[in-house]
Design an enzyme around this catalytic site. Structure first.
Site, short mmCIF file in Angstrom:
data_model
loop_
_atom_site.label_atom_id
_atom_site.label_comp_id
_atom_site.label_asym_id
_atom_site.label_seq_id
_atom_site.Cartn_x
_atom_site.Cartn_y
_atom_site.Cartn_z
N HIS A 220 49.40 50.59 43.11
CA HIS A 220 49.33 50.93 41.68
C HIS A 220 48.16 51.84 41.32
O HIS A 220 48.35 52.86 40.68
CB HIS A 220 49.27 49.63 40.87
CG HIS A 220 49.29 49.84 39.40
ND1 HIS A 220 48.14 50.01 38.64
CD2 HIS A 220 50.32 49.93 38.52
CE1 HIS A 220 48.46 50.19 37.38
NE2 HIS A 220 49.78 50.14 37.27
N GLU A 260 48.47 39.73 40.02
CA GLU A 260 48.85 41.00 39.37
C GLU A 260 47.70 42.01 39.35
O GLU A 260 47.21 42.39 38.29
CB GLU A 260 49.37 40.74 37.96
CG GLU A 260 50.59 39.85 37.90
CD GLU A 260 51.13 39.72 36.49
OE1 GLU A 260 51.41 40.76 35.86
OE2 GLU A 260 51.27 38.57 36.03
N HIS A 262 45.87 45.41 39.11
CA HIS A 262 46.20 46.72 38.55
C HIS A 262 45.05 47.69 38.82
O HIS A 262 44.93 48.22 39.89
CB HIS A 262 46.55 46.60 37.07
CG HIS A 262 47.88 45.95 36.84
ND1 HIS A 262 49.06 46.58 37.14
CD2 HIS A 262 48.21 44.74 36.34
CE1 HIS A 262 50.09 45.79 36.84
NE2 HIS A 262 49.59 44.66 36.36
N GLU A 277 45.66 41.09 36.06
CA GLU A 277 46.28 40.85 34.76
C GLU A 277 46.53 39.37 34.49
O GLU A 277 46.72 38.95 33.35
CB GLU A 277 47.58 41.64 34.63
CG GLU A 277 48.05 41.79 33.20
CD GLU A 277 49.21 42.76 33.06
OE1 GLU A 277 49.81 42.77 31.97
OE2 GLU A 277 49.51 43.51 34.00
#
Length: 285
Positions: A220, A260, A262, A277
């Site tokens: 990402h 999560e 990022h 996240e």
């Protein structure tokens, strides 16, 4: 190397090293900015504004995109903030970077444009000329141009400060590039969330792609490590990865399942900070 994790409020998304020696984090769903030093300070913004990507500005403040209310935000190191409305409604600002011209540059995902904002709040918008491109992140390259990932056009764009746009198509179909970073080698590095690859593009547009061992890792964000390689988040694999200049990979599993990952940033001391996240910020050192 090991991870330390800090539990915080909200949903951390973007992270950067501030000019004050502390780490600054956006909390996208709670509409907050976090400042992490010896303790965590929380600064409330407008509810629902959706702070996304954050970067130091040339004026000693932090600048960030407000994805949901289509504004550009500014916060000083003491926590005082302001924001600027974009000229075009529903622009969807997302990526942000300090430009080579003393201004801040950002992407407008919904409009196939990049924008430029001065520290006084004067905004101009530049069309990329690629319909449905979903311009995502942006960085200043070693060549003094702005480089942009075009997620749905599966391409990388080069934008000069006077608005000339050159688009380089990626070799891999449905690559869906997202994160982009200025490398230590004069090139620009990026990650392909759709194809599971790390890529490199020279100022002349020569592209090299390095396939990840796990192609569904969904990389990402990416940041240069200061020694020729890059760190990147693997959202689909719950890891942080590292790639050398020669395309050799190493991977570090995050302690919390489903965290999560990022945004990430490399601090001046070499530690890697990762926005999770799921409600934490991790430090790899």
């Amino acid at each position: 190397m090991k991870f330390d994790e800090i539990a915080v409020t909200g949903a951390p998304y973007g992270v950067t090293a501030g000019p004050d020696g502390r780490m600054w984090v956006t909390s996208v769903h709670s509409g907050q900015i976090l400042r992490i030093g010896d303790e965590v300070s929380v600064f409330d913004l407008d509810p629902g504004c959706g702070p996304a990507v954050i970067t130091p500005g040339p004026d000693g403040a932090l600048w960030f995109t407000r994805l949901h209310d289509h504004r550009i935000g500014r916060i000083d190191v003491d926590g005082a903030s302001t924001s600027f409305a974009l000229p075009t409604p529903e622009a969807g600002p997302y990526g942000m970077a300090a430009g080579p011209d003393g201004a801040l540059w950002f992407t407008e995902m919904n409009l196939d444009r990049v924008g430029r904002i001065t520290v006084d709040g004067e905004i101009t918008e530049i069309p990329l000329g690629v319909e449905g491109s979903y311009a995502s992140t942006i960085v200043t390259g070693a060549d003094g141009a702005l480089w942009v990932t075009l997620n749905q056009a599966h391409a990388i764009a080069r934008v000069t400060v006077d608005g000339k746009v050159t688009v380089f198509a990626l070799p891999t179909e449905k690559a869906a590039p997202v994160g982009i970073a200025r490398g230590d080698d004069g090139a620009v590095w990026f990650v392909e969330i759709g194809a599971g690859q790390v890529g490199r593009v020279t100022p002349e547009g020569e592209i090299t792609e390095f396939p990840l061992p796990q192609r569904d890792a969904r990389p990402h964000a990416i940041a240069a490590d200061g020694a020729g390689g890059c760190w990147f988040t693997e959202w689909g694999a719950n890891r942080v990865g590292h790639v050398t200049a020669n395309g050799e990979f190493e991977h570090f599993a995050l302690p919390t399942p489903g965290s999560e990952p990022h945004g990430l940033a490399v601090a001046p001391d070499g530690a890697v900070w990762v926005a999770l996240e799921a409600g934490k910020v991790a430090r790899l050192h």
